[in-house]
Design a protein around this motif. Sequence first.
Motif, PDB file in Angstrom:
ATOM      1  N   UNK A  64       0.826  -1.208   0.000  1.00 31.49           N
ATOM      2  CA  UNK A  64       0.000   0.000   0.000  1.00 31.49           C
ATOM      3  C   UNK A  64       0.860   1.258   0.000  1.00 31.49           C
ATOM      4  N   UNK A  65       1.879   1.253   0.844  1.00 27.92           N
ATOM      5  CA  UNK A  65       2.782   2.395   0.913  1.00 27.92           C
ATOM      6  C   UNK A  65       3.504   2.623  -0.414  1.00 27.92           C
ATOM      7  N   UNK A  66       3.959   1.543  -1.026  1.00 30.33           N
ATOM      8  CA  UNK A  66       4.644   1.658  -2.323  1.00 30.33           C
ATOM      9  C   UNK A  66       3.720   2.222  -3.397  1.00 30.33           C
ATOM     10  N   UNK A  67       2.463   1.771  -3.402  1.00 32.32           N
ATOM     11  CA  UNK A  67       1.507   2.256  -4.395  1.00 32.32           C
ATOM     12  C   UNK A  67       1.268   3.753  -4.228  1.00 32.32           C
ATOM     13  N   UNK A  68       1.084   4.197  -2.993  1.00 34.90           N
ATOM     14  CA  UNK A  68       0.883   5.624  -2.736  1.00 34.90           C
ATOM     15  C   UNK A  68       2.100   6.430  -3.185  1.00 34.90           C
TER      16      UNK A  68
ATOM     17  N   UNK B 102      -8.246   9.403  -4.829  1.00 35.47           N
ATOM     18  CA  UNK B 102      -7.676   8.051  -4.790  1.00 35.47           C
ATOM     19  C   UNK B 102      -6.553   7.968  -3.766  1.00 35.47           C
ATOM     20  N   UNK B 103      -5.695   8.984  -3.740  1.00 36.72           N
ATOM     21  CA  UNK B 103      -4.598   9.016  -2.766  1.00 36.72           C
ATOM     22  C   UNK B 103      -5.153   9.030  -1.339  1.00 36.72           C
ATOM     23  N   UNK B 104      -6.167   9.852  -1.097  1.00 38.28           N
ATOM     24  CA  UNK B 104      -6.762   9.947   0.244  1.00 38.28           C
ATOM     25  C   UNK B 104      -7.365   8.608   0.667  1.00 38.28           C
ATOM     26  N   UNK B 105      -8.081   7.950  -0.251  1.00 36.78           N
ATOM     27  CA  UNK B 105      -8.703   6.659   0.073  1.00 36.78           C
ATOM     28  C   UNK B 105      -7.647   5.600   0.380  1.00 36.78           C
ATOM     29  N   UNK B 106      -6.575   5.576  -0.397  1.00 34.10           N
ATOM     30  CA  UNK B 106      -5.489   4.620  -0.156  1.00 34.10           C
ATOM     31  C   UNK B 106      -4.800   4.904   1.175  1.00 34.10           C
ATOM     32  N   UNK B 107      -4.568   6.178   1.465  1.00 35.22           N
ATOM     33  CA  UNK B 107      -3.902   6.546   2.715  1.00 35.22           C
ATOM     34  C   UNK B 107      -4.763   6.188   3.917  1.00 35.22           C
ATOM     35  N   UNK B 108      -6.077   6.410   3.813  1.00 36.58           N
ATOM     36  CA  UNK B 108      -6.981   6.038   4.910  1.00 36.58           C
ATOM     37  C   UNK B 108      -6.898   4.539   5.198  1.00 36.58           C
ATOM     38  N   UNK B 109      -6.873   3.739   4.144  1.00 35.45           N
ATOM     39  CA  UNK B 109      -6.768   2.287   4.323  1.00 35.45           C
ATOM     40  C   UNK B 109      -5.432   1.915   4.947  1.00 35.45           C
ATOM     41  N   UNK B 110      -4.349   2.539   4.484  1.00 39.04           N
ATOM     42  CA  UNK B 110      -3.027   2.232   5.018  1.00 39.04           C
ATOM     43  C   UNK B 110      -2.954   2.529   6.513  1.00 39.04           C
ATOM     44  N   UNK B 111      -3.405   3.707   6.919  1.00 39.78           N
ATOM     45  CA  UNK B 111      -3.348   4.092   8.329  1.00 39.78           C
ATOM     46  C   UNK B 111      -4.201   3.151   9.174  1.00 39.78           C
ATOM     47  N   UNK B 112      -5.418   2.868   8.707  1.00 33.67           N
ATOM     48  CA  UNK B 112      -6.319   1.986   9.444  1.00 33.67           C
ATOM     49  C   UNK B 112      -5.712   0.594   9.581  1.00 33.67           C
ATOM     50  N   UNK B 113      -5.220   0.052   8.475  1.00 37.26           N
ATOM     51  CA  UNK B 113      -4.644  -1.290   8.503  1.00 37.26           C
ATOM     52  C   UNK B 113      -3.428  -1.341   9.423  1.00 37.26           C
ATOM     53  N   UNK B 114      -2.561  -0.351   9.316  1.00 33.35           N
ATOM     54  CA  UNK B 114      -1.332  -0.346  10.119  1.00 33.35           C
ATOM     55  C   UNK B 114      -1.648  -0.334  11.607  1.00 33.35           C
ATOM     56  N   UNK B 115      -2.549   0.540  12.037  1.00 37.51           N
ATOM     57  CA  UNK B 115      -2.830   0.653  13.459  1.00 37.51           C
ATOM     58  C   UNK B 115      -3.551  -0.578  13.997  1.00 37.51           C
ATOM     59  N   UNK B 116      -4.478  -1.119  13.234  1.00 36.04           N
ATOM     60  CA  UNK B 116      -5.195  -2.300  13.715  1.00 36.04           C
ATOM     61  C   UNK B 116      -4.335  -3.558  13.633  1.00 36.04           C
TER      62      UNK B 116
END
Length: 221
Positions: free
Chosen positions: A172-176, A195-209
Amino acid sequence: MSLLHPTTRLADVIIEQPQVLPVLNRFGIRLGVGRDTISQICENHGIDTRFVLTILNTYLNDEYFPERHLLEFDIAQIVKYLRLTLEYYSTIQVPNIERHFSSLVARSGSHNNLEVFSKMWDSVKTDLQAFIDHDLRLWYDHIDALLDNRPMPAAGNGFEVKLNGDSVEELLSDLINMLVTELRGDYNANLGYATIVALKDLLVDFRQNHRIREFSVHDKI
């Protein structure tokens, strides 16, 4: 952001950090919170204030990770939250990103390199879905069996396979990063931003959980 407390007014948190809404939704807390504190809202919903605060503070603060507190919570409570989180990824966030990418390609010109990034997203989506399927259909089934003192599911169901959530984060980070640095040509700027915002939201959520998953569940089973 400073740590949240039982007396923190939830409306203030949402206004300052609206990205907490998906996390709150997993607890059944939706918009229209009035002027109540986190403690009051949790009491009204019949949920554990300390657990909600632990999740929210972990989500909002990279430096905050209360190992001791997590160990005090019932494993079933943590697993329920993690299940809801994975279901949210699968039913809400992934389809949302898919729509963004499709619209970005459809509404952009023909002279760009968007096809490369669409293929990268397809790869990320495949790995993320494999991770979700593993946990929802296999890993947590074993945990449920342990909690209920039932026989473990048959060997070979995939419990012995450790899927690495870190690789999902990296993809996810690489794609962003690639979208930000390497996107070329004629494209819809507004949809590129979305698209960038949606990807970043997923990355942050996934990382923390994923932090919660790796520490609390692995330590308890």
